[in-house]
Design a protein around this motif. Structure first.
Motif, PDB file in Angstrom:
ATOM      1  N   UNK A 187      46.799  51.250  48.275  1.00  0.00           N
ATOM      2  CA  UNK A 187      45.768  50.598  47.457  1.00  0.00           C
ATOM      3  C   UNK A 187      44.540  50.281  48.299  1.00  0.00           C
ATOM      4  N   UNK A 188      43.389  50.533  47.737  1.00  0.00           N
ATOM      5  CA  UNK A 188      42.130  50.188  48.391  1.00  0.00           C
ATOM      6  C   UNK A 188      41.325  49.199  47.552  1.00  0.00           C
ATOM      7  N   UNK A 189      41.970  48.656  46.514  1.00  0.00           N
ATOM      8  CA  UNK A 189      41.334  47.657  45.667  1.00  0.00           C
ATOM      9  C   UNK A 189      42.193  46.403  45.637  1.00  0.00           C
ATOM     10  N   UNK A 190      41.550  45.275  45.774  1.00  0.00           N
ATOM     11  CA  UNK A 190      42.219  43.989  45.741  1.00  0.00           C
ATOM     12  C   UNK A 190      41.844  43.282  44.442  1.00  0.00           C
ATOM     13  N   UNK A 216      47.511  25.911  54.180  1.00  0.00           N
ATOM     14  CA  UNK A 216      46.345  26.272  54.993  1.00  0.00           C
ATOM     15  C   UNK A 216      46.443  27.714  55.476  1.00  0.00           C
ATOM     16  N   UNK A 217      47.652  28.144  55.835  1.00  0.00           N
ATOM     17  CA  UNK A 217      47.868  29.529  56.262  1.00  0.00           C
ATOM     18  C   UNK A 217      47.624  30.490  55.099  1.00  0.00           C
ATOM     19  N   UNK A 218      48.147  30.136  53.943  1.00  0.00           N
ATOM     20  CA  UNK A 218      47.973  30.955  52.746  1.00  0.00           C
ATOM     21  C   UNK A 218      46.495  31.106  52.392  1.00  0.00           C
ATOM     22  N   UNK A 219      45.785  29.996  52.343  1.00  0.00           N
ATOM     23  CA  UNK A 219      44.378  30.035  51.959  1.00  0.00           C
ATOM     24  C   UNK A 219      43.539  30.802  52.973  1.00  0.00           C
ATOM     25  N   UNK A 220      43.849  30.638  54.262  1.00  0.00           N
ATOM     26  CA  UNK A 220      43.114  31.357  55.298  1.00  0.00           C
ATOM     27  C   UNK A 220      43.307  32.856  55.156  1.00  0.00           C
ATOM     28  N   UNK A 221      44.561  33.280  54.978  1.00  0.00           N
ATOM     29  CA  UNK A 221      44.838  34.713  54.830  1.00  0.00           C
ATOM     30  C   UNK A 221      44.177  35.269  53.574  1.00  0.00           C
ATOM     31  N   UNK A 222      44.272  34.541  52.485  1.00  0.00           N
ATOM     32  CA  UNK A 222      43.660  34.971  51.223  1.00  0.00           C
ATOM     33  C   UNK A 222      42.150  35.119  51.377  1.00  0.00           C
ATOM     34  N   UNK A 223      41.520  34.172  52.042  1.00  0.00           N
ATOM     35  CA  UNK A 223      40.071  34.243  52.272  1.00  0.00           C
ATOM     36  C   UNK A 223      39.708  35.449  53.138  1.00  0.00           C
ATOM     37  N   UNK A 224      40.506  35.703  54.170  1.00  0.00           N
ATOM     38  CA  UNK A 224      40.230  36.847  55.042  1.00  0.00           C
ATOM     39  C   UNK A 224      40.358  38.170  54.288  1.00  0.00           C
ATOM     40  N   UNK A 225      41.380  38.285  53.441  1.00  0.00           N
ATOM     41  CA  UNK A 225      41.561  39.507  52.659  1.00  0.00           C
ATOM     42  C   UNK A 225      40.398  39.690  51.689  1.00  0.00           C
ATOM     43  N   UNK A 226      39.943  38.608  51.096  1.00  0.00           N
ATOM     44  CA  UNK A 226      38.792  38.679  50.181  1.00  0.00           C
ATOM     45  C   UNK A 226      37.554  39.172  50.918  1.00  0.00           C
ATOM     46  N   UNK A 232      34.593  46.679  51.944  1.00  0.00           N
ATOM     47  CA  UNK A 232      35.100  48.020  51.666  1.00  0.00           C
ATOM     48  C   UNK A 232      36.202  48.475  52.600  1.00  0.00           C
ATOM     49  N   UNK A 233      36.778  47.538  53.380  1.00  0.00           N
ATOM     50  CA  UNK A 233      37.820  47.889  54.340  1.00  0.00           C
ATOM     51  C   UNK A 233      39.219  47.474  53.889  1.00  0.00           C
ATOM     52  N   UNK A 234      39.356  47.023  52.663  1.00  0.00           N
ATOM     53  CA  UNK A 234      40.664  46.555  52.195  1.00  0.00           C
ATOM     54  C   UNK A 234      41.651  47.718  52.089  1.00  0.00           C
ATOM     55  N   UNK A 235      42.903  47.459  52.528  1.00  0.00           N
ATOM     56  CA  UNK A 235      43.961  48.467  52.399  1.00  0.00           C
ATOM     57  C   UNK A 235      45.312  47.771  52.370  1.00  0.00           C
TER      58      UNK A 235
END
Length: 248
Positions: A187-190, A216-226, A232-235
């Protein structure tokens, strides 16, 4: 929940609908695969679904209540399959085997209820093949590993490597002639409806609600993925391994 049409098409591609009239889905969930099978099978086909979750079976029954071809039941297949010997043409199952403690017993039960030359199609994600393109490798590895090893209350067992173990588990029984196939989800779309989005926003979130990971870990990771998605680098990717076997 993510859209699994691609996986469904992959699994059902191994069925010869001209030679089968009775189907069983072990771990049928809401019955989506059986409903699709019904669209391809003979009008007189019999379709059976079993699952340990009552709410999912109730949904499946509601979806098919006017179609007498369907029969759904709630029980734990650890205790065996409630079918007569040599009564089923095709058995399908996806992401169930890791939840079973006595895997050999289930495979012997599958062999028992399959008709001569009956077919088993058993697919399973190998959860440790899940990958995200992420900024923080350590955080990504922690969240993925924590999720992969999370034994949920309805699971009798948990093994993130089940996908890579299916072939050996079947071979050990000596009951089937089979071949392994691989389906890679990429997947290349989030966004909603995709596996990676579901993993973060439903399953990782559940880990927070259970107190297994910090919010805090969850929100940080979610923000980074967003942020990665915006550039355009999501995978995201995961491997599904499918054993297609014929009863000896």
């Amino acid at each position: 929940m993510y859209n699994r049409k691609g996986i469904q098409s992959h699994i059902l591609s191994f069925i010869d609908f001209s030679k089968a009239s009775t189907f069983l889905d072990i771990g049928c969930g809401k019955g989506y695969d059986l409903i699709e099978i019904s669209n391809r099978a003979y009008k007189e086909a019999k379709l059976y679904g079993v699952d340990v979750k009552t709410n999912l079976i109730e949904f499946a029954k509601m979806q098919t209540e006017r179609d007498c071809r369907f029969t759904f039941d709630v029980y734990d297949v650890e205790d065996g399959l409630k079918f007569e010997d040599e009564s089923i043409d095709v058995i399908v199952s996806c992401n169930v085997l890791e939840c079973i403690k006595n895997k050999s017993k289930l495979l012997h039960e599958i062999h028992r209820v399959l008709k001569p030359d009956g077919k088993i199609i058993m697919a399973h994600f190998d959860w440790d093949t899940q990958i995200f393109n992420a900024f923080d490798k350590n955080l990504y590895r922690k969240l993925i590993t924590t999720y992969n090893d999370w034994q949920q209350p309805w699971m009798n067992d948990c093994d993130a490597w089940m996908g890579r173990k299916i072939s050996g588990i079947f071979n050990e029984t000596g009951l089937f002639n089979g071949t392994m196939f691989t389906y890679v989800v990429t997947e290349s779309e989030y966004k909603e409806g995709f596996r990676g989005y579901s993993l973060i926003n439903e399953e990782f979130k559940a880990l927070v609600e259970k107190g297994i990971i910090e919010n805090t870990e969850f929100e940080l990771f979610k923000d980074q993925i967003t942020q990665i998605e915006k550039t355009g680098h999501y995978f995201y990717s995961i491997n599904l391994y499918t054993y297609v076997g014929q009863k000896k």
